[in-house]
Design a protein around this motif. Structure first.
Motif, PDB file in Angstrom:
ATOM      1  N   THR A   1      40.880  32.322  52.196  1.00  0.00           N
ATOM      2  CA  THR A   1      39.539  32.371  51.585  1.00  0.00           C
ATOM      3  C   THR A   1      39.510  31.813  50.170  1.00  0.00           C
ATOM      4  N   HIS A   2      40.677  31.544  49.586  1.00  0.00           N
ATOM      5  CA  HIS A   2      40.734  31.207  48.160  1.00  0.00           C
ATOM      6  C   HIS A   2      41.271  29.800  47.895  1.00  0.00           C
ATOM      7  N   ALA A   3      40.881  29.252  46.740  1.00  0.00           N
ATOM      8  CA  ALA A   3      41.489  28.031  46.219  1.00  0.00           C
ATOM      9  C   ALA A   3      42.379  28.452  45.051  1.00  0.00           C
ATOM     10  N   VAL A   4      43.634  27.994  45.082  1.00  0.00           N
ATOM     11  CA  VAL A   4      44.546  28.273  43.972  1.00  0.00           C
ATOM     12  C   VAL A   4      44.509  27.053  43.052  1.00  0.00           C
ATOM     13  N   LEU A   5      44.034  27.269  41.825  1.00  0.00           N
ATOM     14  CA  LEU A   5      43.933  26.185  40.851  1.00  0.00           C
ATOM     15  C   LEU A   5      45.170  26.226  39.962  1.00  0.00           C
ATOM     16  N   PHE A   6      46.009  25.209  40.068  1.00  0.00           N
ATOM     17  CA  PHE A   6      47.155  25.093  39.158  1.00  0.00           C
ATOM     18  C   PHE A   6      46.666  24.320  37.938  1.00  0.00           C
ATOM     19  N   CYS A   7      46.907  24.881  36.770  1.00  0.00           N
ATOM     20  CA  CYS A   7      46.272  24.355  35.561  1.00  0.00           C
ATOM     21  C   CYS A   7      47.311  24.115  34.484  1.00  0.00           C
ATOM     22  N   GLU A   8      47.323  22.887  33.925  1.00  0.00           N
ATOM     23  CA  GLU A   8      48.208  22.604  32.803  1.00  0.00           C
ATOM     24  C   GLU A   8      47.494  23.022  31.525  1.00  0.00           C
ATOM     25  N   VAL A   9      48.186  23.839  30.730  1.00  0.00           N
ATOM     26  CA  VAL A   9      47.589  24.382  29.502  1.00  0.00           C
ATOM     27  C   VAL A   9      47.728  23.339  28.406  1.00  0.00           C
ATOM     28  N   VAL A  10      46.594  22.980  27.774  1.00  0.00           N
ATOM     29  CA  VAL A  10      46.654  21.968  26.706  1.00  0.00           C
ATOM     30  C   VAL A  10      46.600  22.598  25.320  1.00  0.00           C
ATOM     31  N   SER A  11      46.010  23.776  25.195  1.00  0.00           N
ATOM     32  CA  SER A  11      46.091  24.506  23.927  1.00  0.00           C
ATOM     33  C   SER A  11      45.835  25.986  24.173  1.00  0.00           C
ATOM     34  N   VAL A  12      46.352  26.796  23.244  1.00  0.00           N
ATOM     35  CA  VAL A  12      46.166  28.249  23.365  1.00  0.00           C
ATOM     36  C   VAL A  12      45.646  28.803  22.044  1.00  0.00           C
ATOM     37  N   GLY A  13      44.944  29.921  22.147  1.00  0.00           N
ATOM     38  CA  GLY A  13      44.535  30.676  20.968  1.00  0.00           C
ATOM     39  C   GLY A  13      44.852  32.121  21.241  1.00  0.00           C
ATOM     40  N   ASP A  14      45.409  32.816  20.251  1.00  0.00           N
ATOM     41  CA  ASP A  14      45.623  34.243  20.475  1.00  0.00           C
ATOM     42  C   ASP A  14      45.165  35.024  19.255  1.00  0.00           C
ATOM     43  N   GLY A  15      44.549  36.178  19.549  1.00  0.00           N
ATOM     44  CA  GLY A  15      44.024  37.029  18.492  1.00  0.00           C
ATOM     45  C   GLY A  15      45.125  37.904  17.910  1.00  0.00           C
ATOM     46  N   ALA A  16      44.749  38.748  16.941  1.00  0.00           N
ATOM     47  CA  ALA A  16      45.703  39.688  16.357  1.00  0.00           C
ATOM     48  C   ALA A  16      46.096  40.701  17.427  1.00  0.00           C
ATOM     49  N   PRO A  17      47.379  41.176  17.416  1.00  0.00           N
ATOM     50  CA  PRO A  17      47.789  42.185  18.402  1.00  0.00           C
ATOM     51  C   PRO A  17      46.846  43.393  18.353  1.00  0.00           C
ATOM     52  N   THR A  18      46.389  43.811  19.528  1.00  0.00           N
ATOM     53  CA  THR A  18      45.413  44.896  19.576  1.00  0.00           C
ATOM     54  C   THR A  18      45.557  45.596  20.923  1.00  0.00           C
ATOM     55  N   GLU A  19      44.455  46.118  21.440  1.00  0.00           N
ATOM     56  CA  GLU A  19      44.512  46.769  22.750  1.00  0.00           C
ATOM     57  C   GLU A  19      44.040  45.812  23.826  1.00  0.00           C
ATOM     58  N   GLY A  20      44.651  45.929  25.019  1.00  0.00           N
ATOM     59  CA  GLY A  20      44.271  45.066  26.135  1.00  0.00           C
ATOM     60  C   GLY A  20      43.460  45.837  27.167  1.00  0.00           C
ATOM     61  N   LEU A  21      42.691  45.086  27.966  1.00  0.00           N
ATOM     62  CA  LEU A  21      41.904  45.674  29.048  1.00  0.00           C
ATOM     63  C   LEU A  21      42.655  45.430  30.354  1.00  0.00           C
ATOM     64  N   VAL A  22      42.859  46.480  31.137  1.00  0.00           N
ATOM     65  CA  VAL A  22      43.464  46.296  32.460  1.00  0.00           C
ATOM     66  C   VAL A  22      42.547  46.868  33.535  1.00  0.00           C
ATOM     67  N   TYR A  23      42.707  46.339  34.759  1.00  0.00           N
ATOM     68  CA  TYR A  23      41.953  46.825  35.916  1.00  0.00           C
ATOM     69  C   TYR A  23      42.977  47.363  36.895  1.00  0.00           C
ATOM     70  N   VAL A  24      42.897  48.659  37.190  1.00  0.00           N
ATOM     71  CA  VAL A  24      43.862  49.294  38.099  1.00  0.00           C
ATOM     72  C   VAL A  24      43.187  50.491  38.766  1.00  0.00           C
ATOM     73  N   GLY A  25      43.461  50.691  40.069  1.00  0.00           N
ATOM     74  CA  GLY A  25      42.836  51.808  40.793  1.00  0.00           C
ATOM     75  C   GLY A  25      41.329  51.647  40.849  1.00  0.00           C
ATOM     76  N   ARG A  26      40.865  50.382  40.865  1.00  0.00           N
ATOM     77  CA  ARG A  26      39.429  50.032  40.950  1.00  0.00           C
ATOM     78  C   ARG A  26      38.640  50.506  39.739  1.00  0.00           C
ATOM     79  N   ARG A  27      39.336  50.604  38.594  1.00  0.00           N
ATOM     80  CA  ARG A  27      38.607  50.937  37.363  1.00  0.00           C
ATOM     81  C   ARG A  27      39.314  50.296  36.170  1.00  0.00           C
ATOM     82  N   TYR A  28      38.581  50.257  35.061  1.00  0.00           N
ATOM     83  CA  TYR A  28      39.138  49.674  33.842  1.00  0.00           C
ATOM     84  C   TYR A  28      39.914  50.717  33.069  1.00  0.00           C
ATOM     85  N   ASP A  29      40.938  50.272  32.356  1.00  0.00           N
ATOM     86  CA  ASP A  29      41.689  51.143  31.453  1.00  0.00           C
ATOM     87  C   ASP A  29      42.103  50.304  30.245  1.00  0.00           C
ATOM     88  N   THR A  30      42.570  50.995  29.228  1.00  0.00           N
ATOM     89  CA  THR A  30      42.961  50.307  27.999  1.00  0.00           C
ATOM     90  C   THR A  30      44.451  50.515  27.777  1.00  0.00           C
TER      91      THR A  30
END
Ligand SMILES: NC(=O)c1ccc[n+]([C@@H]2O[C@H](COP(=O)([O-])OP(=O)(O)OC[C@H]3O[C@@H](n4cnc5c(N)ncnc54)[C@H](O)[C@@H]3O)[C@@H](O)[C@H]2O)c1
Ligand SMILES: Cc1cc2c(cc1C)N(C[C@H](O)[C@H](O)[C@H](O)COP(=O)(O)O)c1[nH]c(=O)[nH]c(=O)c1N2
Length: 170
Positions: A135-164
């Motif tokens: 059912t899916h298309a797998v897009l392989f992507c070459e990364v041309v540039s990245v940006g990253d913010g200051a270390p902080t908290e991340g958002l995760v999805y697990v057990g069908r809900r969001y957590d930090t």
């Protein structure tokens, strides 16, 4: 502890129930170009290799956004922070594209793909190949540039809900 049950039929639902136990980072994947601006929420994002820097994104072939990604050939993976929970729901629902993008601030990457202000990390990419699996298309992507913010908290999805989770360097 999970135990394998080889006798029970492996239904789609059992597969999904097991996959729901995998904690995943939440991303809004965006594109812009001749086929127009589009974006959707994705947890099926993964690093493939760092030589050349390559990641993959899985997108449902029957989604309204999939064709824009293939036609534009560029995308940006924006990894969400905890304050982006509402944005994740918007980009993961049936909301029209303009309403999705109106809910946040964006700049433009060198490829033209929208970059989310306040994202934990952003990966500006060119789609290098596409493999269709079920059912899916797998897009392989070459990364041309990245940006990253200051270390902080991340958002995760697990057990069908969001957590930090803490994304701070120890
Ligand atoms: N890879 C995906 O396409 C994917 C991943 C996560 C969530 N979703 C979608 O988000 C919504 C909410 O998901 P949920 O986690 O709360 O409950 P769910 O029961 O629909 O999914 C549980 C888990 O199964 C996997 N999954 C779900 N649908 C899939 C699909 N079509 N192809 C491959 N893997 C799939 C994902 O890992 C997901 O977290 C659903 O509509 C789901 O289809 C899709
Ligand atoms: C937490 C979470 C995670 C995902 C999704 C949803 C949510 C809420 N969705 C579903 C996808 O975002 C949804 O189908 C969008 O609505 C697709 O855009 P259209 O509605 O078809 O325009 C999704 N879809 C997909 O093709 N690949 C993925 O990795 C994910 N992951």
């Amino acid at each position: 502890m999970a135990e394998l049950d080889d006798d029970a039929p492996l239904t789609k639902q059992r597969y999904r129930d097991a996959m729901a136990n995998l904690a995943a980072a939440v991303n809004v994947v965006t594109t812009d170009g001749p086929a127009g601006r589009a974006g959707f929420t994705a947890t099926a994002v993964c690093s493939v290799t760092d030589e050349p820097p390559t990641l993959l994104v899985c997108v449902r072939r029957d989604s309204s956004v999939g064709e824009a990604f293939r036609a534009n050939g560029v995308l940006c993976v924006n990894t969400l922070a905890p304050e982006h929970k509402t944005l994740s729901a918007l980009f993961g629902g049936k909301t029209p594209a303009d309403e999705r993008f109106a809910a946040a601030e964006w700049s433009r990457a060198s490829t033209g793909a929208p970059v989310l202000s306040g994202a934990l990390a952003s990966f500006d990419c060119r789609v290098s190949s596409v493999v269709e699996v079920g059912t899916h298309a797998v897009l392989f992507c070459e990364v041309v540039s990245v940006g990253d913010g200051a270390p902080t908290e991340g958002l995760v999805y697990v057990g069908r809900r969001y957590d930090t989770v803490c994304a701070c360097a120890s």
